[in-house]
Design a protein around this motif. Structure first.
Motif, PDB file in Angstrom:
ATOM      1  N   ALA A 158       5.856   9.811  -4.220  1.00 57.29           N
ATOM      2  CA  ALA A 158       4.862   9.637  -5.288  1.00 57.29           C
ATOM      3  C   ALA A 158       4.427   8.179  -5.377  1.00 57.29           C
ATOM      4  N   PRO A 159       3.131   7.936  -5.536  1.00 51.38           N
ATOM      5  CA  PRO A 159       2.643   6.548  -5.634  1.00 51.38           C
ATOM      6  C   PRO A 159       3.163   5.873  -6.892  1.00 51.38           C
ATOM      7  N   GLY A 160       3.415   4.562  -6.791  1.00 52.29           N
ATOM      8  CA  GLY A 160       3.927   3.806  -7.929  1.00 52.29           C
ATOM      9  C   GLY A 160       2.838   3.510  -8.946  1.00 52.29           C
ATOM     10  N   ASP A 161       3.271   2.967 -10.080  1.00 50.91           N
ATOM     11  CA  ASP A 161       2.336   2.681 -11.168  1.00 50.91           C
ATOM     12  C   ASP A 161       1.337   1.588 -10.787  1.00 50.91           C
ATOM     13  N   LEU A 177      -4.399  14.672  -5.026  1.00 49.00           N
ATOM     14  CA  LEU A 177      -4.496  15.148  -3.648  1.00 49.00           C
ATOM     15  C   LEU A 177      -3.215  14.864  -2.873  1.00 49.00           C
ATOM     16  N   LYS A 178      -2.674  13.666  -3.075  1.00 49.46           N
ATOM     17  CA  LYS A 178      -1.437  13.333  -2.367  1.00 49.46           C
ATOM     18  C   LYS A 178      -0.265  14.171  -2.877  1.00 49.46           C
ATOM     19  N   ALA A 179      -0.189  14.333  -4.199  1.00 51.04           N
ATOM     20  CA  ALA A 179       0.895  15.132  -4.775  1.00 51.04           C
ATOM     21  C   ALA A 179       0.827  16.578  -4.299  1.00 51.04           C
ATOM     22  N   SER A 180      -0.386  17.042  -3.984  1.00 47.69           N
ATOM     23  CA  SER A 180      -0.580  18.406  -3.486  1.00 47.69           C
ATOM     24  C   SER A 180      -0.366  18.499  -1.972  1.00 47.69           C
ATOM     25  N   LYS A 181       0.006  17.376  -1.372  1.00 52.74           N
ATOM     26  CA  LYS A 181       0.282  17.294   0.063  1.00 52.74           C
ATOM     27  C   LYS A 181      -0.930  17.681   0.911  1.00 52.74           C
ATOM     28  N   ILE A 182      -2.099  17.191   0.470  1.00 50.68           N
ATOM     29  CA  ILE A 182      -3.316  17.359   1.260  1.00 50.68           C
ATOM     30  C   ILE A 182      -3.482  16.101   2.099  1.00 50.68           C
ATOM     31  N   ALA A 183      -3.466  16.238   3.397  1.00 49.05           N
ATOM     32  CA  ALA A 183      -3.489  15.080   4.284  1.00 49.05           C
ATOM     33  C   ALA A 183      -4.809  14.316   4.145  1.00 49.05           C
ATOM     34  N   PRO A 184      -4.743  12.987   4.083  1.00 53.49           N
ATOM     35  CA  PRO A 184      -5.970  12.186   4.011  1.00 53.49           C
ATOM     36  C   PRO A 184      -6.735  12.254   5.333  1.00 53.49           C
ATOM     37  N   HIS A 185      -8.010  11.893   5.272  1.00 54.38           N
ATOM     38  CA  HIS A 185      -8.851  11.933   6.462  1.00 54.38           C
ATOM     39  C   HIS A 185      -8.871  10.599   7.202  1.00 54.38           C
ATOM     40  N   ALA A 186      -8.353   9.558   6.566  1.00 57.50           N
ATOM     41  CA  ALA A 186      -8.221   8.249   7.215  1.00 57.50           C
ATOM     42  C   ALA A 186      -7.173   7.448   6.475  1.00 57.50           C
ATOM     43  N   VAL A 187      -6.426   6.651   7.221  1.00 58.27           N
ATOM     44  CA  VAL A 187      -5.379   5.806   6.635  1.00 58.27           C
ATOM     45  C   VAL A 187      -5.416   4.441   7.315  1.00 58.27           C
ATOM     46  N   GLU A 188      -5.354   3.384   6.510  1.00 55.57           N
ATOM     47  CA  GLU A 188      -5.266   2.007   7.011  1.00 55.57           C
ATOM     48  C   GLU A 188      -3.953   1.417   6.512  1.00 55.57           C
ATOM     49  N   ILE A 189      -3.164   0.825   7.405  1.00 55.61           N
ATOM     50  CA  ILE A 189      -1.886   0.212   7.021  1.00 55.61           C
ATOM     51  C   ILE A 189      -1.865  -1.225   7.525  1.00 55.61           C
ATOM     52  N   ARG A 190      -1.367  -2.117   6.684  1.00 56.59           N
ATOM     53  CA  ARG A 190      -1.193  -3.514   7.067  1.00 56.59           C
ATOM     54  C   ARG A 190       0.250  -3.923   6.778  1.00 56.59           C
ATOM     55  N   THR A 191       0.849  -4.637   7.747  1.00 58.69           N
ATOM     56  CA  THR A 191       2.223  -5.103   7.607  1.00 58.69           C
ATOM     57  C   THR A 191       2.271  -6.297   6.651  1.00 58.69           C
ATOM     58  N   PRO A 192       3.458  -6.663   6.158  1.00 57.04           N
ATOM     59  CA  PRO A 192       3.558  -7.834   5.273  1.00 57.04           C
ATOM     60  C   PRO A 192       2.959  -9.095   5.890  1.00 57.04           C
ATOM     61  N   LEU A 193       3.187  -9.309   7.194  1.00 56.16           N
ATOM     62  CA  LEU A 193       2.653 -10.507   7.847  1.00 56.16           C
ATOM     63  C   LEU A 193       1.125 -10.464   7.882  1.00 56.16           C
ATOM     64  N   GLN A 194       0.570  -9.306   8.168  1.00 55.46           N
ATOM     65  CA  GLN A 194      -0.885  -9.171   8.177  1.00 55.46           C
ATOM     66  C   GLN A 194      -1.458  -9.412   6.783  1.00 55.46           C
ATOM     67  N   VAL A 195      -0.810  -8.851   5.772  1.00 54.12           N
ATOM     68  CA  VAL A 195      -1.267  -9.039   4.392  1.00 54.12           C
ATOM     69  C   VAL A 195      -1.274 -10.526   4.045  1.00 54.12           C
ATOM     70  N   PHE A 196      -0.181 -11.219   4.367  1.00 46.16           N
ATOM     71  CA  PHE A 196      -0.061 -12.647   4.050  1.00 46.16           C
ATOM     72  C   PHE A 196      -1.172 -13.448   4.723  1.00 46.16           C
ATOM     73  N   HIS A 197      -1.330 -13.250   6.046  1.00 46.66           N
ATOM     74  CA  HIS A 197      -2.316 -14.038   6.791  1.00 46.66           C
ATOM     75  C   HIS A 197      -3.745 -13.725   6.344  1.00 46.66           C
ATOM     76  N   GLN A 198      -4.034 -12.446   6.120  1.00 43.07           N
ATOM     77  CA  GLN A 198      -5.397 -12.067   5.778  1.00 43.07           C
ATOM     78  C   GLN A 198      -5.770 -12.514   4.362  1.00 43.07           C
TER      79      GLN A 198
END
Length: 204
Positions: A96-99, A176-197
């Motif tokens: 479940a997503p956080g607050d 949608l996520k709680a209903s386990k409906i898969a998203p149509h696109a996902v973007e993920i960034r690592t901690p290092l990428q987040v920091f630099h960007q």
């Protein structure tokens, strides 16, 4: 006869101005690597001008093919998006997503993949612009995940008919996520990428 390259040399815009041009032309967000950030200014200029030229060519083709058509609702897609700070040790994507997550609904003419990148870039820019509000978050070395659902496709493929109008925009992606409906696109960034960007945006 004047050498066109020499003529162009006398009219080169500074890197800062070229970034403004990118924004004005609605070019999809470009990675720092794609912009050659950190290179000497003349190298950055060359890279950005090349990106502008490529985009201008595509835009000219789009204007020629579709410019006479009005942008009706049929040319845009309603997307639900969810921005999460995730735990790298989480055993399930469906946690479940956080607050602290952000979510919403937005119409866009872009594909789900492009829209996910736009949301991610916009969020990282927001963090850079309000860094004092995110100091504690950045210190936690977060993984950033942006999930995007095409609302029509999500509803069509769901027998329980989780209709958009039944939920506030800021909660629909959570549903949608709680209903386990898969998203149509996902973007993920690592901690290092987040920091630099984030910090690259502070300097730009």
């Amino acid at each position: 006869m004047t050498d066109p390259v020499f003529e162009a040399r006398t009219h080169l815009a500074p890197v800062e101005t070229l970034h403004q041009v990118i924004a004005l032309l609605n070019i999809p967000p470009l990675e720092a690597a794609a912009l050659n950030s950190g290179a000497p200014p003349h190298r950055q200029q060359a890279t950005i001008y090349a990106a502008l030229a490529e985009w201008a060519t595509c835009s000219a083709q789009a204007a020629e093919q579709f410019g006479g058509q009005e942008h009706t609702a049929g040319l845009t897609t309603q997307y639900a998006f969810l921005i999460e700070s995730i735990d790298e040790h989480a055993t399930s994507w469906w946690t479940a997503p956080g607050d602290g997550c952000a979510a919403g609904i937005e119409a866009s003419p872009d594909t789900a993949e492009t829209f996910a990148r736009i949301v991610r870039e916009r969020y990282l820019q927001h963090v850079a612009d309000h860094l004092d509000d995110f100091d504690g978050w950045l210190e936690q070395e977060p993984y950033l995940r942006v999930s995007v659902w095409d609302i029509r496709r999500a509803a069509d493929g769901n027998r329980h008919a989780l209709r958009e109008g039944d939920h506030p925009p800021q909660t629909y992606a959570r549903v949608l996520k709680a209903s386990k409906i898969a998203p149509h696109a996902v973007e993920i960034r690592t901690p290092l990428q987040v920091f630099h960007q984030v910090h690259a945006r502070q300097r730009s």
